[in-house]
Write an enzyme that holds these catalytic residues in place. Structure first.
Site, PDB file in Angstrom:
ATOM      1  N   HIS A 113     -41.037 -10.510  11.947  1.00  0.00           N
ATOM      2  CA  HIS A 113     -40.658 -10.896  13.315  1.00  0.00           C
ATOM      3  C   HIS A 113     -41.505 -10.123  14.300  1.00  0.00           C
ATOM      4  CE1 HIS A 113     -37.386 -13.347  12.047  1.00  0.00           C
ATOM      5  NE2 HIS A 113     -36.830 -12.353  11.364  1.00  0.00           N
ATOM      6  N   GLU A 124     -32.626 -13.785   5.340  1.00  0.00           N
ATOM      7  CA  GLU A 124     -32.301 -12.951   4.170  1.00  0.00           C
ATOM      8  C   GLU A 124     -30.937 -13.358   3.605  1.00  0.00           C
ATOM      9  OE1 GLU A 124     -32.206  -8.620   4.728  1.00  0.00           O
ATOM     10  OE2 GLU A 124     -30.775  -8.537   3.065  1.00  0.00           O
ATOM     11  N   THR A 164     -29.340  -6.405   4.013  1.00  0.00           N
ATOM     12  CA  THR A 164     -29.982  -5.071   3.974  1.00  0.00           C
ATOM     13  C   THR A 164     -30.020  -4.415   5.347  1.00  0.00           C
ATOM     14  OG1 THR A 164     -32.143  -6.128   4.231  1.00  0.00           O
ATOM     15  CG2 THR A 164     -31.495  -5.524   1.984  1.00  0.00           C
ATOM     16  N   SER A 174     -33.421  -9.224  13.522  1.00  0.00           N
ATOM     17  CA  SER A 174     -32.018  -8.795  13.542  1.00  0.00           C
ATOM     18  C   SER A 174     -31.888  -7.297  13.375  1.00  0.00           C
ATOM     19  CB  SER A 174     -31.227  -9.521  12.463  1.00  0.00           C
ATOM     20  OG  SER A 174     -31.688  -9.113  11.204  1.00  0.00           O
ATOM     21  N   ASN A 175     -32.780  -6.716  12.559  1.00  0.00           N
ATOM     22  CA  ASN A 175     -32.635  -5.262  12.385  1.00  0.00           C
ATOM     23  C   ASN A 175     -32.952  -4.531  13.682  1.00  0.00           C
ATOM     24  OD1 ASN A 175     -35.383  -3.640  12.070  1.00  0.00           O
ATOM     25  ND2 ASN A 175     -35.717  -5.675  11.214  1.00  0.00           N
TER      26      ASN A 175
HETATM   27 FE1  F3S Z   1     -36.709  -4.131   2.362  1.00  0.00          FE
HETATM   28 FE2  F3S Z   1     -35.258  -2.527   3.568  1.00  0.00          FE
HETATM   29 FE3  F3S Z   1     -37.356  -3.392   4.594  1.00  0.00          FE
HETATM   30  S1  F3S Z   1     -34.646  -4.184   2.489  1.00  0.00           S
HETATM   31  S2  F3S Z   1     -37.629  -5.338   3.812  1.00  0.00           S
HETATM   32  S3  F3S Z   1     -37.228  -2.111   2.882  1.00  0.00           S
HETATM   33  S4  F3S Z   1     -35.532  -3.057   5.584  1.00  0.00           S
END
Ligand code: F3S
Length: 647
Positions: free
Chosen positions: A42, A127, A169, A226-227
């Protein structure tokens, strides 16, 4: 300047970093024939760069072109997509993050074991959709603890299945904590897998920690990430937070009044963007700093306020002053000094610090008018009071002629001198004092009204007295002085001997007889005089002006004797003869009997005033100042001589 601190972990996580690298590696190997299933991260900048290098972004496997290599991004995809890829026959790279792949494995296995899968996350997130795609539709996505509670209240019992709970995650750890509280204690039937990525949780806890101590948090990352949004939410709980995609957006934010600014970045934010944000932020803060300094310099000034200023420049009519505000300060010459003979550079110099009083403010034009004189006046008034007590003589410039007197500027203070104290005679105009430097004594001070009254006359009088005293101490008969003629009367001329006047009597002005002193001297003439007589008690000084060596009788005696023939000019006619000037100051009488060798009835018939005649000196009486001369003696030389011989 505010402190900028970047969270310990910020930006690309391991999974995203791996995916991006895989694409770039593949681009090099596969000469640009790469297509990603959705944007690889993103982040617009990275995606645009990849596009430029030939990467196509496709939404579905159908869009793949022959020979194109597909990339499954770090979010991962459902099982169905893998099947489609195999069917399509295109090669593909699986860049699914290993942490996501672990979730896929858990949900797959637990589904096969008959567990119902609960997924904490955003059901629209790729995801989560990928995870769902490994659950064979045996799952439920809940977004927070309330939806989870709802599930347990309304659906769990009916479901009659064991539960496996996983989380996206990038799920918010705080919400996850609340969710855990909502799960009933049923260790046998409910398995909870903490699948929140360590990178994400670490990033979030670092961001939370930083946001607790920061005044402002900047969260950098794609608007769709989103993160990043979660990071923003975590930070917002502790301080004012902004979510930006790139450094340019910093310019739209309000970063003022922040002592500490924290930076964190979502998983898809490349390091170079974080660097850009850090650099731009530093620049902006510098500007803010400057602005604040400027604002500080915009501090208000008020009319009548006393300020310090530095002389920045000078011209012939004013001084330009920096008073430490946004304004340009001007001190007109008239507010620098009362002395009309002075230029600004005579009063102040560039770089000098001066005390000033604000007289006028024009905020719109950024101009402040100032006065040095007003400050001088305050200081000056103290000096005036002191001078009165000490009876000191002060110097000042006559500024104005006002009703009843004049105003004299002394050290910036206007001292009123009544007309009677100016020393100017009543019949003369006070204008003659205008702009002149005068000495005065302060005779009255009204401290409350800041008024002072002075006397020029008092100084003149004191000076006169001092001069008089000095004169009498050294004066003696015969002492020579140079003095100016102050006035003339019928009987003589008054000469200033330096504060004291002496008189030269009319008879002393000339060896010749004069009718009025003005025939010899004028007011203003400087004469060399000597003291003839002194009367200290009466204060009378008689002066002599004529010099012995100029005495025409002495000159005559030295140059002429009886028998000499002279040329003389007739100066007056009388019935008994004519007076003729032999030299200046010495006339000889030509008796009527000595005019011709025959009888003269009337002198005027023979001689006229102004006529030059030749005559012989026949008699000299220096004491009586009488000289007889004869024209006839020249006409009858023998007879005369005979007569003389006979005598
Ligand atoms: Fe994987 Fe964690 Fe990044 S799940 S894609 S290392 S945020």
């Amino acid at each position: 300047m505010a402190e900028i601190k970047t969270a310990k972990t910020a930006g690309f996580c391991f999974g995203v970093d791996r995916a991006v690298k895989l694409v770039y590696e593949e681009l090099e190997k596969h000469s640009g024939r790469v297509a990603t299933l959705g944007p690889i991260i993103h982040n617009r900048d990275v995606v645009d760069d990849m596009k430029k290098k030939g990467v196509r972004i496709i939404e579905s496997v159908d869009e793949l072109e022959a020979g194109e290599k597909a990339v499954i991004r770090s979010h991962g995809v459902g099982r169905k997509i893998y099947d489609e890829l195999v069917q399509k026959g295109n090669e593909f790279i699986d860049a699914t993050c290993p942490f996501v792949a672990r979730i896929h494995k858990i949900v797959r296995e637990k589904s096969e074991e008959g567990y119902f899968i609960l997924i904490a996350g955003d059901k629209n997130h790729p995801e989560v959709q990928g995870i769902v795609g490994h659950c064979d539709e045996n799952c439920l996505v809940f977004k927070d603890e309330s939806e989870l509670k709802d599930f347990f209240e309304k659906k769990y019992k009916k479901l009659e299945k064991k539960l496996a709970i996983v989380a996206q995650t990038t799920y918010n750890i705080l919400v996850w904590g609340e969710c855990l509280k909502a799960i009933p204690e049923d260790k046998e039937n409910i398995l909870v897998f903490d699948t929140i990525c360590n990178a994400t949780s670490q990033r979030q806890s670092d961001a939370a920690l930083l946001s607790e101590e920061a005044d402002v948090m900047i969260v950098v990352g794609g608007k769709n990430s989103s993160n990043t949004v979660k990071l923003f939410n975590v930070c917002s709980e502790h301080c004012r937070s902004y979510h930006i995609e790139n450094a340019d957006e910093l310019y739209t934010l309000n970063l003022k009044n922040a002592d500490k600014i924290g930076i964190t970045a979502g998983a898809s934010t490349p390091a170079y963007i974080i660097k850009e944000v850090q650099n731009t932020m530093a620049e902006i803060l510098e500007d803010i700093n400057f602005e604040e300094a400027l604002e500080q310099s915009f501090k208000k000034v008020h009319t009548g306020e006393r300020v310090k200023g530095y002389i920045a420049a000078l011209n012939n009519s004013e001084a330009i002053v920096d008073i430490g505000t946004k304004h340009t300060g001007y001190v007109p010459l008239s507010e620098l000094t009362d002395d009309p003979s002075k230029k600004p550079s005579d009063v102040v110099s560039v770089g000098e610090e001066v005390d000033l009083i604000v007289t006028k403010i024009n905020d719109q034009e950024g101009i402040v008018m100032l006065s040095k004189k007003k400050v001088d006046e305050l200081v000056g008034f103290d000096n005036i009071t002191k001078a009165k007590d000490e009876e000191k003589v002060l110097e000042g410039i006559v500024q104005n002629v006002v009703k009843g007197g004049v105003l004299v500027s002394v050290d910036g203070v206007k001292v009123f001198v009544p007309a009677s104290q100016t020393g100017v005679p009543r019949d003369k105009s006070l204008d003659e004092l205008l702009k002149k430097k005068v000495e005065l004594k302060v005779i009255e001070v009204n401290e409350a009204r800041r008024r002072a009254v002075g006397s020029i006359k008092a100084v003149a009088k004191a000076q006169k007295e001092a001069a008089k005293a000095a004169f009498w101490e050294t004066a003696e008969v015969g002492k020579v002085y140079k003095g100016e003629v102050k006035s003339l009367t019928n009987y003589g001329a008054f000469v200033d001997l330096g504060g004291i006047d002496g008189m030269v009597h009319i008879s002393e002005l000339s060896w010749s007889r004069i009718k009025h002193p003005s025939q010899v001297v004028n007011v203003g003439d400087v004469l060399e005089v000597y003291i003839k007589e002194l009367d200290k008690e009466a204060g009378r000084i008689s002066l002599g002006f004529k010099k012995a060596e100029d005495n025409p009788w002495v000159k005559f005696e030295n140059n002429y004797k009886v028998g000499d023939v002279v040329k003389a000019k007739v100066v007056s006619i009388t019935p008994f003869g004519a007076f003729a000037q032999i030299i200046e100051g010495v006339d000889g009488l030509i008796h009527i009997s000595q005019i011709a060798d025959q009888r003269v009835e009337n002198v005027a018939d023979v001689l006229k005033v102004g006529q030059e005649v030749e005559a012989k000196i026949t008699e000299v009486d220096i004491e009586k100042k009488r000289i007889s001369i004869s024209m006839r003696a020249l006409l009858e030389p023998e007879k005369e001589e005979e007569a003389e011989d006979a005598e």
